[in-house]
Write a protein that holds these residues in place. Structure first.
Motif, mmCIF file in Angstrom:
data_model
loop_
_atom_site.group_PDB
_atom_site.id
_atom_site.type_symbol
_atom_site.label_atom_id
_atom_site.label_comp_id
_atom_site.label_asym_id
_atom_site.label_seq_id
_atom_site.Cartn_x
_atom_site.Cartn_y
_atom_site.Cartn_z
ATOM 1 N N PHE A 24 -24.542 8.901 -41.787
ATOM 2 C CA PHE A 24 -23.445 8.186 -41.136
ATOM 3 C C PHE A 24 -23.339 8.518 -39.647
ATOM 4 C CE2 PHE A 24 -22.197 8.008 -45.592
ATOM 5 C CZ PHE A 24 -21.812 6.681 -45.714
ATOM 6 N N LEU A 25 -23.820 9.691 -39.263
ATOM 7 C CA LEU A 25 -23.760 10.079 -37.864
ATOM 8 C C LEU A 25 -24.782 9.345 -37.000
ATOM 9 C CD1 LEU A 25 -23.275 13.951 -38.115
ATOM 10 C CD2 LEU A 25 -21.639 12.306 -37.194
ATOM 11 N N PHE A 26 -25.944 9.007 -37.585
ATOM 12 C CA PHE A 26 -27.045 8.522 -36.760
ATOM 13 C C PHE A 26 -27.558 7.125 -37.088
ATOM 14 C CE2 PHE A 26 -27.548 13.248 -36.973
ATOM 15 C CZ PHE A 26 -27.140 13.509 -35.671
ATOM 16 N N VAL A 27 -27.296 6.617 -38.284
ATOM 17 C CA VAL A 27 -27.854 5.324 -38.688
ATOM 18 C C VAL A 27 -26.801 4.225 -38.537
ATOM 19 C CG1 VAL A 27 -29.001 4.028 -40.535
ATOM 20 C CG2 VAL A 27 -29.384 6.500 -40.324
ATOM 21 N N ALA A 28 -27.174 3.127 -37.864
ATOM 22 C CA ALA A 28 -26.289 1.958 -37.749
ATOM 23 C C ALA A 28 -26.230 1.244 -39.101
ATOM 24 C CB ALA A 28 -26.823 1.016 -36.671
ATOM 25 N N THR A 48 -27.967 2.556 -32.505
ATOM 26 C CA THR A 48 -28.679 2.530 -33.781
ATOM 27 C C THR A 48 -29.382 3.873 -33.933
ATOM 28 O OG1 THR A 48 -30.790 1.719 -32.897
ATOM 29 C CG2 THR A 48 -29.112 0.056 -33.460
ATOM 30 N N LEU A 49 -30.202 3.985 -34.959
ATOM 31 C CA LEU A 49 -30.985 5.210 -35.138
ATOM 32 C C LEU A 49 -31.955 5.411 -33.972
ATOM 33 C CD1 LEU A 49 -31.660 7.642 -36.853
ATOM 34 C CD2 LEU A 49 -33.093 6.200 -38.303
ATOM 35 N N HIS A 50 -32.335 4.330 -33.297
ATOM 36 C CA HIS A 50 -33.233 4.428 -32.144
ATOM 37 C C HIS A 50 -32.573 5.122 -30.958
ATOM 38 C CE1 HIS A 50 -35.801 1.718 -34.356
ATOM 39 N NE2 HIS A 50 -34.840 0.828 -34.419
ATOM 40 N N THR A 51 -31.255 5.211 -30.955
ATOM 41 C CA THR A 51 -30.542 5.883 -29.866
ATOM 42 C C THR A 51 -30.992 7.325 -29.732
ATOM 43 O OG1 THR A 51 -28.616 4.465 -30.239
ATOM 44 C CG2 THR A 51 -28.261 6.482 -28.963
ATOM 45 N N ILE A 52 -31.331 7.961 -30.864
ATOM 46 C CA ILE A 52 -31.797 9.344 -30.853
ATOM 47 C C ILE A 52 -33.269 9.397 -31.271
ATOM 48 C CG2 ILE A 52 -29.520 10.330 -31.284
ATOM 49 C CD1 ILE A 52 -30.698 10.675 -34.278
ATOM 50 N N CYS A 53 -34.083 8.480 -30.759
ATOM 51 C CA CYS A 53 -35.498 8.388 -31.136
ATOM 52 C C CYS A 53 -36.140 9.769 -31.212
ATOM 53 C CB CYS A 53 -36.247 7.522 -30.131
ATOM 54 S SG CYS A 53 -38.002 7.368 -30.505
ATOM 55 N N LEU A 54 -36.795 10.067 -32.330
ATOM 56 C CA LEU A 54 -37.349 11.389 -32.578
ATOM 57 C C LEU A 54 -38.769 11.548 -32.051
ATOM 58 C CD1 LEU A 54 -36.124 11.765 -36.280
ATOM 59 C CD2 LEU A 54 -34.866 12.178 -34.162
ATOM 60 N N GLY A 71 -31.564 10.883 -17.513
ATOM 61 C CA GLY A 71 -30.500 9.973 -17.898
ATOM 62 C C GLY A 71 -30.662 9.365 -19.277
ATOM 63 N N SER A 72 -31.639 9.836 -20.035
ATOM 64 C CA SER A 72 -31.902 9.273 -21.356
ATOM 65 C C SER A 72 -31.161 10.048 -22.439
ATOM 66 C CB SER A 72 -33.410 9.304 -21.646
ATOM 67 O OG SER A 72 -33.669 9.018 -23.003
ATOM 68 N N VAL A 73 -30.391 9.335 -23.251
ATOM 69 C CA VAL A 73 -29.682 9.961 -24.362
ATOM 70 C C VAL A 73 -30.668 10.526 -25.371
ATOM 71 C CG1 VAL A 73 -28.151 9.530 -26.328
ATOM 72 C CG2 VAL A 73 -27.623 8.538 -24.094
ATOM 73 N N MET A 74 -31.715 9.745 -25.682
ATOM 74 C CA MET A 74 -32.674 10.212 -26.685
ATOM 75 C C MET A 74 -33.439 11.441 -26.201
ATOM 76 S SD MET A 74 -35.715 7.317 -26.629
ATOM 77 C CE MET A 74 -34.615 5.962 -27.055
ATOM 78 N N ALA A 75 -33.738 11.499 -24.904
ATOM 79 C CA ALA A 75 -34.433 12.670 -24.372
ATOM 80 C C ALA A 75 -33.539 13.900 -24.445
ATOM 81 C CB ALA A 75 -34.869 12.409 -22.933
ATOM 82 N N ALA A 76 -32.274 13.735 -24.098
ATOM 83 C CA ALA A 76 -31.326 14.851 -24.175
ATOM 84 C C ALA A 76 -31.187 15.338 -25.608
ATOM 85 C CB ALA A 76 -29.972 14.418 -23.623
ATOM 86 N N PHE A 77 -31.183 14.385 -26.553
ATOM 87 C CA PHE A 77 -31.047 14.755 -27.955
ATOM 88 C C PHE A 77 -32.266 15.537 -28.432
ATOM 89 C CE2 PHE A 77 -31.518 14.072 -32.509
ATOM 90 C CZ PHE A 77 -30.251 14.395 -32.963
ATOM 91 N N VAL A 78 -33.460 15.033 -28.143
ATOM 92 C CA VAL A 78 -34.693 15.692 -28.584
ATOM 93 C C VAL A 78 -34.818 17.086 -27.980
ATOM 94 C CG1 VAL A 78 -37.213 15.632 -28.314
ATOM 95 C CG2 VAL A 78 -36.000 13.615 -29.133
ATOM 96 N N ILE A 79 -34.558 17.215 -26.692
ATOM 97 C CA ILE A 79 -34.625 18.527 -26.045
ATOM 98 C C ILE A 79 -33.572 19.462 -26.638
ATOM 99 C CG2 ILE A 79 -34.284 19.746 -23.860
ATOM 100 C CD1 ILE A 79 -35.470 17.236 -22.482
ATOM 101 N N GLY A 80 -32.385 18.923 -26.929
ATOM 102 C CA GLY A 80 -31.334 19.725 -27.550
ATOM 103 C C GLY A 80 -31.723 20.223 -28.931
ATOM 104 N N VAL A 81 -32.381 19.350 -29.732
ATOM 105 C CA VAL A 81 -32.826 19.744 -31.070
ATOM 106 C C VAL A 81 -33.848 20.877 -30.988
ATOM 107 C CG1 VAL A 81 -34.205 18.975 -33.057
ATOM 108 C CG2 VAL A 81 -32.317 17.571 -32.222
ATOM 109 N N ILE A 82 -34.778 20.776 -30.054
ATOM 110 C CA ILE A 82 -35.806 21.811 -29.906
ATOM 111 C C ILE A 82 -35.195 23.127 -29.448
ATOM 112 C CG2 ILE A 82 -37.891 22.465 -28.633
ATOM 113 C CD1 ILE A 82 -38.639 19.489 -28.588
ATOM 114 N N LEU A 83 -34.270 23.070 -28.500
ATOM 115 C CA LEU A 83 -33.603 24.292 -28.038
ATOM 116 C C LEU A 83 -32.779 24.925 -29.159
ATOM 117 C CD1 LEU A 83 -32.405 23.259 -24.463
ATOM 118 C CD2 LEU A 83 -34.258 24.829 -25.052
ATOM 119 N N LEU A 84 -32.076 24.106 -29.913
ATOM 120 C CA LEU A 84 -31.289 24.613 -31.037
ATOM 121 C C LEU A 84 -32.188 25.278 -32.074
ATOM 122 C CD1 LEU A 84 -28.405 24.715 -32.278
ATOM 123 C CD2 LEU A 84 -28.983 22.595 -33.480
#
Length: 297
Positions: A24-28, A48-54, A71-84
């Motif tokens: 529910f958090l990531f899928v449209a 959509t789910l593409h917003t956080i493209c893996l 400025g990319s949301v998906m890039a920020a998300f991916v880098i955040g996942v790796i750092l986490l």
């Protein structure tokens, strides 16, 4: 150690609740997390789910398209996942990723006989295959981005993407006729590889996560480095082990070695072994003292 599905569900209920929440958090049409992010930054697009493209931001990094990261949301998300993952392990993979959750869920609930299930028994072989694909993914990104072979090689991100396939299936379920029509050879191959072979017929249901997800592989490399420095990880206590070998069957990522130690390049800290081992031989640990030196030695 043979556990019924109901018992497994009860003992790991927090993880399964988190996996449902991840959908529910990531899928449209829900995408609640992405909607919140878009609202915060004033983006009026429909998430959509593409917003956080893996996959795409990893392609950008190794293809030299660094400008796409800014400025990319998906890039920020991916880098955040790796750092986490460095600090807590690949918790997105194990607790929130909807792609892995759907395939693992199908594998668990469908009564496929064990003799028809697929599994690589040696984690070292699984690790080799996993990072062999990651190397290939990086190579294709570099060849395409730097035009090493001209225009004969293109990106494999969007055409062979489990996230795209999942989003199309959900869109179709909610009545989007265009999503039903959007099928091509790559999409069909992904559907078979992710949901059927890698999901339904594979032990643990995470074949796509194991072999074809570059974000998962890079998250585990970060986890490996973090665990060596004492970050959050799963450890094994040989003195408590009854040698039932049930842990190897329970681990969805095939991360348990023959000596029962944890292969951190595969482990997603899902706590399946921690919650289901009847003797408590597995436990979570934080701290540099004895980091990477579990009690089995």
């Amino acid at each position: 150690m043979q556990l019924k599905f109901k018992e497994t569900l009860i003992k790991n209920k927090m993880r399964y609740i988190a996996l449902v929440a991840g959908f529910f958090l990531f899928v449209a049409p829900f995408a609640l997390f992405s909607r919140l992010v878009y609202y915060a930054i004033g983006n009026l697009a429909e998430p959509t789910l593409h917003t956080i493209c893996l996959r795409m931001p990893i392609d950008w990094i190794f293809s030299g398209r660094y400008y796409s990261l800014f400025g990319s949301v998906m890039a920020a998300f991916v880098i955040g996942v790796i750092l986490l993952s460095f600090f807590l392990g690949p918790v997105f993979c194990g607790w929130l990723c909807p792609v892995g959750a759907v395939s693992e869920g199908l594998s668990r609930v469908l009564p496929i006989p064990s003799k028809f299930r697929l599994k690589v028994k040696d984690p070292k072989v699984t690790r080799g295959l996993r990072f062999g694909f990651l190397t290939g993914f990086i190579a294709v990104a570099a060849f395409a981005g730097f035009s090493i072979f001209g225009d004969q090689i293109a990106s494999i991100c969007c055409r062979y993407c489990a996230s795209s396939t999942l989003q199309n299936l959900v869109d179709a379920a909610f009545g989007n006729a265009l999503a039903i029509e959007y099928w091509h050879t790559g999409g069909i191959m992904v559907l078979i590889g992710w949901l059927i072979i890698g999901g339904i017929f594979m032990v643990g249901g995470r074949g796509w996560c194991l072999f074809f997800c570059p974000l998962g592989a890079m998250s585990n490399l970060a986890h490996k480095a973090g665990s060596k420095l004492g970050m959050y990880r799963t450890e094994y206590d040989k003195t408590k082990c009854a040698d039932c070998k049930g842990c190897k069957d329970l681990c969805p990522m095939w991360a348990i070695n023959e000596d029962k130690s944890i292969e951190t390049t595969l482990c997603i800290n899902c706590k399946e072994c921690v919650n289901l081992c009847p003797k408590g031989a597995y436990y979570m640990k934080w701290g540099r003292k004895n980091a990477g030196d579990a009690k089995q030695n």
